[in-house]
Design a protein around this motif. Sequence first.
Motif, short mmCIF file in Angstrom:
data_model
loop_
_atom_site.label_atom_id
_atom_site.label_comp_id
_atom_site.label_asym_id
_atom_site.label_seq_id
_atom_site.Cartn_x
_atom_site.Cartn_y
_atom_site.Cartn_z
N ARG A 39 -44.01 9.84 -100.76
CA ARG A 39 -42.87 10.28 -99.98
C ARG A 39 -43.34 10.66 -98.59
N PHE A 40 -42.62 10.14 -97.58
CA PHE A 40 -42.92 10.42 -96.18
C PHE A 40 -41.62 10.80 -95.49
N SER A 41 -41.77 11.45 -94.40
CA SER A 41 -40.60 11.89 -93.64
C SER A 41 -40.85 11.64 -92.16
N VAL A 42 -39.80 11.20 -91.45
CA VAL A 42 -39.91 10.93 -90.02
C VAL A 42 -38.54 11.22 -89.39
N ALA A 43 -38.57 11.74 -88.20
CA ALA A 43 -37.32 12.02 -87.48
C ALA A 43 -36.79 10.73 -86.85
N GLU A 44 -35.47 10.63 -86.80
CA GLU A 44 -34.88 9.43 -86.20
C GLU A 44 -35.16 9.38 -84.69
N GLU A 45 -35.00 8.18 -84.16
CA GLU A 45 -35.14 7.91 -82.74
C GLU A 45 -36.58 8.06 -82.24
N MET A 46 -37.57 8.18 -83.15
CA MET A 46 -38.97 8.21 -82.70
C MET A 46 -39.37 6.81 -82.25
N GLN A 47 -40.25 6.77 -81.30
CA GLN A 47 -40.61 5.49 -80.69
C GLN A 47 -41.42 4.65 -81.67
N SER A 48 -41.40 3.35 -81.42
CA SER A 48 -42.20 2.42 -82.22
C SER A 48 -43.68 2.76 -82.07
N GLY A 49 -44.39 2.73 -83.21
CA GLY A 49 -45.80 3.08 -83.20
C GLY A 49 -46.07 4.53 -83.54
N SER A 50 -44.99 5.31 -83.76
CA SER A 50 -45.18 6.72 -84.10
C SER A 50 -45.80 6.85 -85.49
N PHE A 51 -46.62 7.90 -85.66
CA PHE A 51 -47.34 8.13 -86.92
C PHE A 51 -46.38 8.69 -87.96
N VAL A 52 -46.39 8.07 -89.19
CA VAL A 52 -45.55 8.50 -90.29
C VAL A 52 -46.36 9.30 -91.31
N GLY A 53 -47.52 8.78 -91.68
CA GLY A 53 -48.38 9.44 -92.65
C GLY A 53 -49.58 8.56 -92.99
N ASN A 54 -50.51 9.14 -93.72
CA ASN A 54 -51.70 8.37 -94.13
C ASN A 54 -51.51 7.95 -95.58
N LEU A 55 -51.41 6.63 -95.76
CA LEU A 55 -51.11 6.10 -97.08
C LEU A 55 -52.27 6.35 -98.04
N ALA A 56 -53.52 6.17 -97.54
CA ALA A 56 -54.68 6.35 -98.42
C ALA A 56 -54.78 7.78 -98.89
N LYS A 57 -54.49 8.73 -98.02
CA LYS A 57 -54.62 10.14 -98.37
C LYS A 57 -53.54 10.57 -99.35
N ASP A 58 -52.27 10.13 -99.08
CA ASP A 58 -51.15 10.59 -99.90
C ASP A 58 -51.14 9.93 -101.27
N LEU A 59 -51.61 8.69 -101.38
CA LEU A 59 -51.56 7.97 -102.65
C LEU A 59 -52.91 7.97 -103.37
N GLY A 60 -53.93 8.55 -102.76
CA GLY A 60 -55.23 8.60 -103.39
C GLY A 60 -55.92 7.25 -103.46
N VAL A 61 -55.77 6.48 -102.43
CA VAL A 61 -56.37 5.15 -102.39
C VAL A 61 -57.41 5.15 -101.28
N GLU A 62 -58.53 4.52 -101.53
CA GLU A 62 -59.57 4.42 -100.53
C GLU A 62 -59.12 3.51 -99.40
N VAL A 63 -59.58 3.87 -98.17
CA VAL A 63 -59.21 3.06 -97.01
C VAL A 63 -59.80 1.67 -97.12
N GLY A 64 -61.01 1.56 -97.55
CA GLY A 64 -61.63 0.24 -97.69
C GLY A 64 -60.91 -0.62 -98.70
N GLU A 65 -60.40 0.04 -99.74
CA GLU A 65 -59.66 -0.73 -100.76
C GLU A 65 -58.39 -1.33 -100.18
N LEU A 66 -57.74 -0.61 -99.29
CA LEU A 66 -56.54 -1.16 -98.66
C LEU A 66 -56.86 -2.41 -97.86
#
Length: 797
Positions: free
Chosen positions: A32-59
């Motif tokens: 689950r992630f949360s972001v405010a509307e009208e944020m510009q393209s390229g804005s940071f939403v969250g780190n998928l590897a950290k929140d889902l417990g997946v290694e970055v290299g595995e992605l």
Amino acid sequence: MENGRADTLQIRQVLLLFVLLGISQAGSESGRFSVAEEMQSGSFVGNLAKDLGVEVGELFSRGAQVVSNDNKNRLQLDKNTGDLLLSESLDREELCGSTEPCVLHFQVLMKNPLQFLRIELQVTDINDHSPIFLEKEMLLEIPENSPVGAVFLLESAKDLDVGINALKNYMISPNSHFHIKMRVNPDNRKYPELVLDKALDYEEQSELSFILTALDGGSPPRSGTATVRVVVVDINDNSPEFEQPFYEVKIPENSILGSLIVTVSAWDLDSGKNGEISYSFSHASEDIRKTFEINQKSGEVSLTASMDFETIESYSVIIQATDGGGLFGKSTVRIQVMDVNDNAPEIAISSITSPIPENSPETVVMVFSIRDRDSGDNGRMICSIPEDLPFMLKSSVENYYTLETEKMLDRESQAEYNITITVTDLGTPRLKTQHNITVTVSDVNDNAPAFSQTTYTLRVRENNSPALHIGSVSATDRDSGANAQVTYSLLPPADPQLPLASLVSINADNGQLFALRSLDYEALQAFEFGVRAADRGSPALSSQARVRVLVLDDNDNAPFVLYPPQNGSAPCTELVPRAAEAGYLVTKVVAVDGDSGQNAWLSYQLLKATEPGLFGVWAHNGEVRTARLLSERDAVKHRLVVLVRDNGEPPRSASVTLHVLLVDGFSQPYLPLPEVAAAEARADPLTVYLVVALASVSSLFLFSVLVFVAVRLCRRSRAASAGRCSGPEGHFPGHLVDVSGSGTLSQSYQYEVCLRGGSGTNEFKFLKPIIPNLPPQCSGKETEENPTFRNSFGFNI
């Protein structure tokens, strides 16, 4: 064949994707992630590897990518860092409308082995919309006897934001009569209510105006304003009251259009117009107004559009009962939509357009939605149409499709298409539903008839024959078929006093105009009206032109003589002194003509005269003047016939007879003033008769007195002297005669009178005006030799 195989392959891939999505959702983890509307393209939403417990290299090694159900890439994954970034700016109101929370579903696809990870993105609201009133000015009619504390509903504002940023409060500008309070309906919508604080007085102030402001809960808050105008209504002291303050009904979602939902009833203790109640919706949304209608007289609420349980489960409708004086009562009707269970796929048509114009690209033919009451694979559906048709299906939102044209259609090539829409679920056995529609292609009526002129001017001579063709108007239409068939009609006249329907008519097929009756220029010189040319298309297009009809004057009125009057009374005699010089104004003939222009140009001509050459008439003004000096040989009485002629074709004329009397010693001061002459000319016949009779009696009496005095003087002179006569003694001046102007003269003078004889024609003559001195004596011998005499007017004594 190749295209068919490619489409089959695509369908299989889509089916496989749905199956894989279902398998993955059954056993995958959710982020689950949360972001405010009208944020510009390229804005940071969250780190998928950290929140889902997946290694970055595995992605990176497993080629992770983010996919969505609607194939729109709103998120992008940085495989090197595991960061989720926005691919585009998100508008919560566009994505979710009023739904809260606004959650978007995505899947992370990883290979080797194949694995799906579910992620949810909640788009939070920001305060980017201000409250908006649909009506910038609200009009309230409030009776002056409304009690303090009375509540009046106002139109609510609309705010697209939700949560704390949604509409929060209302306020009004300071005033001494009202304050505002907020009402929350069962559907959680907030409405402003106007509360009366001080009794209204129509005689003191008949209208009030203030500003209503809607505030949201954002920081800083946004606001919207509208003007509230209160019109105070005089006298109506009973408001309508409903039998129930709250109605609740349940209705199946597949109810037939036009079916009765509920009947509300209210009564009013007033009578007459103030007791007549009409029902209407109050503060109704667009959905309510599209779905329901209420009979203003009976209060029956009926269904006008299809209902969808999945879209709206219930409606909260405020019904207002208003009497003839402006007072109203309110009641709330809650309509609960009941769900209807169905196992086979369903097609719900929202709108259909047929026929469709031939020259419109990508035209929406039909909007429909599909649904299946089942769940799982049995509820998943595939929608398709035959491939050999110039149409395509587009999926707009979930389970909603539009049938659109793929290219411009040619009606001449094919005027009709039979389209079969097939919806198949993925259950076992597969169930399908088919819907057949017939789409016809029609011409486009995109050209209005055009008149050859914007203004037509027609001329018709008066005294025309009825049903005379006076002209035509013409309009052309560049369309074809019925769209090019033009019909003509007359527009109602701008002047309601103009009887256009009895003056002209128009041929609806060819635009010919006809005069229905004989026109009279003296009554109507010109009139103007509008003509409409309309084609027979659907919808019909039309244009207008103005036609001005000028009535031309005909010489149908002869000159009419105003002076001398021609009323059948005794002729008017004009007196002219013999001492008048050439050019002396005798009188003036005054005439008028009812026509105009050259038909009313009058010329005067002396037609007959007792002595030609003695008098003349000026051709342009009708003045009768002497043409030469008068002499003793000229006759006393003259009869002149003056001809008055207009300049029409053919010319018309009238004649008048003048009587002129030549008098000796008649001087210019005796001519009547113009005001007196005009007054005498206007005298009615009875007055003229009385004046003539009085003048005749007075003249006879005066003449008798003069004769009597003259005889007595002559007798006395013979007795007193030998052949001499002198003026009479005493207070009565017998030789003075008071002559009063009873004809064309307005002044009175005294003239010297002397009886002369010896010439063989004894005459009674006017000699000259005298001063108040008696004349010397005259010869009594002549008087004696001529005991009788006559005056110049032919009276024998």
